[in-house]
Design a protein around this motif. Structure first.
Motif, PDB file in Angstrom:
ATOM      1  N   VAL A 131       0.844  -1.203   0.000  1.00 40.83           N
ATOM      2  CA  VAL A 131       0.000   0.000   0.000  1.00 40.83           C
ATOM      3  C   VAL A 131       0.869   1.239   0.000  1.00 40.83           C
ATOM      4  CG1 VAL A 131      -1.602   1.357   1.403  1.00 40.83           C
ATOM      5  CG2 VAL A 131      -2.022  -1.065   1.054  1.00 40.83           C
ATOM      6  N   VAL A 132       1.854   1.273   0.885  1.00 44.79           N
ATOM      7  CA  VAL A 132       2.736   2.441   0.967  1.00 44.79           C
ATOM      8  C   VAL A 132       3.506   2.626  -0.328  1.00 44.79           C
ATOM      9  CG1 VAL A 132       4.802   3.338   2.125  1.00 44.79           C
ATOM     10  CG2 VAL A 132       2.940   2.388   3.475  1.00 44.79           C
TER      11      VAL A 132
ATOM     12  N   ILE B 208      -1.772   1.622  -9.195  1.00 43.89           N
ATOM     13  CA  ILE B 208      -2.821   0.744  -8.690  1.00 43.89           C
ATOM     14  C   ILE B 208      -2.714  -0.640  -9.335  1.00 43.89           C
ATOM     15  CG2 ILE B 208      -5.318   0.384  -8.629  1.00 43.89           C
ATOM     16  CD1 ILE B 208      -5.630   3.372  -8.220  1.00 43.89           C
ATOM     17  N   GLN B 209      -2.338  -0.688 -10.605  1.00 45.42           N
ATOM     18  CA  GLN B 209      -2.200  -1.971 -11.286  1.00 45.42           C
ATOM     19  C   GLN B 209      -1.129  -2.839 -10.623  1.00 45.42           C
ATOM     20  OE1 GLN B 209      -2.070   0.970 -12.999  1.00 45.42           O
ATOM     21  NE2 GLN B 209      -4.023   0.945 -14.081  1.00 45.42           N
ATOM     22  N   LEU B 210       0.010  -2.243 -10.297  1.00 50.46           N
ATOM     23  CA  LEU B 210       1.082  -2.992  -9.638  1.00 50.46           C
ATOM     24  C   LEU B 210       0.640  -3.429  -8.241  1.00 50.46           C
ATOM     25  CD1 LEU B 210       3.953  -4.064  -9.809  1.00 50.46           C
ATOM     26  CD2 LEU B 210       4.760  -1.855  -8.964  1.00 50.46           C
ATOM     27  N   TRP B 211      -0.100  -2.569  -7.556  1.00 52.59           N
ATOM     28  CA  TRP B 211      -0.601  -2.925  -6.236  1.00 52.59           C
ATOM     29  C   TRP B 211      -1.521  -4.142  -6.313  1.00 52.59           C
ATOM     30  CZ3 TRP B 211      -5.737  -2.317  -4.331  1.00 52.59           C
ATOM     31  CH2 TRP B 211      -5.882  -2.603  -2.975  1.00 52.59           C
TER      32      TRP B 211
ATOM     33  N   THR C 161      -0.798  -7.768  -4.498  1.00 51.73           N
ATOM     34  CA  THR C 161      -1.614  -8.181  -3.359  1.00 51.73           C
ATOM     35  C   THR C 161      -2.524  -9.376  -3.630  1.00 51.73           C
ATOM     36  OG1 THR C 161      -3.273  -6.519  -3.910  1.00 51.73           O
ATOM     37  CG2 THR C 161      -1.621  -5.921  -2.265  1.00 51.73           C
ATOM     38  N   VAL C 162      -2.979  -9.543  -4.857  1.00 46.80           N
ATOM     39  CA  VAL C 162      -3.928 -10.626  -5.154  1.00 46.80           C
ATOM     40  C   VAL C 162      -3.364 -12.008  -4.816  1.00 46.80           C
ATOM     41  CG1 VAL C 162      -5.138 -11.811  -7.039  1.00 46.80           C
ATOM     42  CG2 VAL C 162      -5.367  -9.349  -6.758  1.00 46.80           C
ATOM     43  N   PRO C 163      -2.117 -12.340  -5.185  1.00 42.18           N
ATOM     44  CA  PRO C 163      -1.629 -13.677  -4.804  1.00 42.18           C
ATOM     45  C   PRO C 163      -1.604 -13.915  -3.295  1.00 42.18           C
ATOM     46  CG  PRO C 163      -0.221 -12.727  -6.488  1.00 42.18           C
ATOM     47  CD  PRO C 163      -1.166 -11.653  -6.055  1.00 42.18           C
TER      48      PRO C 163
END
Length: 115
Positions: free
Chosen positions: A28-29, A39-42, A46-48
């Motif tokens: 997030v940070v 946001i795409q990289l975030w 995070t999804v995995p």
């Protein structure tokens, strides 16, 4: 179950949650609060980790094993990031959190199976 194993499992579970939440907060940070993030990289980062969350909440030992496999990607990426000349503090924190989480998840899985 042996009291020693039970105590070790409780410690490992606390370490798991601390590092798991720490990785999610780091993403997030890194991607939403600092410059250069997206946001795409975030979402990709995070999804995995979120895929195994229901099993971690239910304390299923196979979820901890899957978390170890997923963490191998994070460890590889973060070690490469630390070796780059453009590295930042986030890369070092990611190496530490992902390695600690890997080892604690591996041992949690083992101690869960002993129950």
């Amino acid at each position: 179950m042996n009291d020693t194993v039970k105590r070790k499992l409780n410690i490992a579970l606390r370490i798991n949650w601390f590092c798991y939440v720490g990785l999610l907060l780091l993403f997030v940070v890194r991607n939403l609060l600092l410059e250069g993030g997206s946001i795409q990289l975030w979402v990709i980062q995070t999804v995995p980790l979120l895929l195994v969350l229901p099993g971690l909440i239910k304390q299923r030992y196979r979820s901890y094993l899957w978390l170890c496999f997923i963490l191998l990607l994070y460890i590889t990426t973060s070690v490469v990031g630390v070796m780059m000349p453009t590295r930042g503090w986030e890369d070092g924190v990611m190496v530490a959190l992902s390695l600690i989480l890997f080892f604690s998840a591996m041992m949690s899985s083992r101690w869960h199976r002993m129950q």
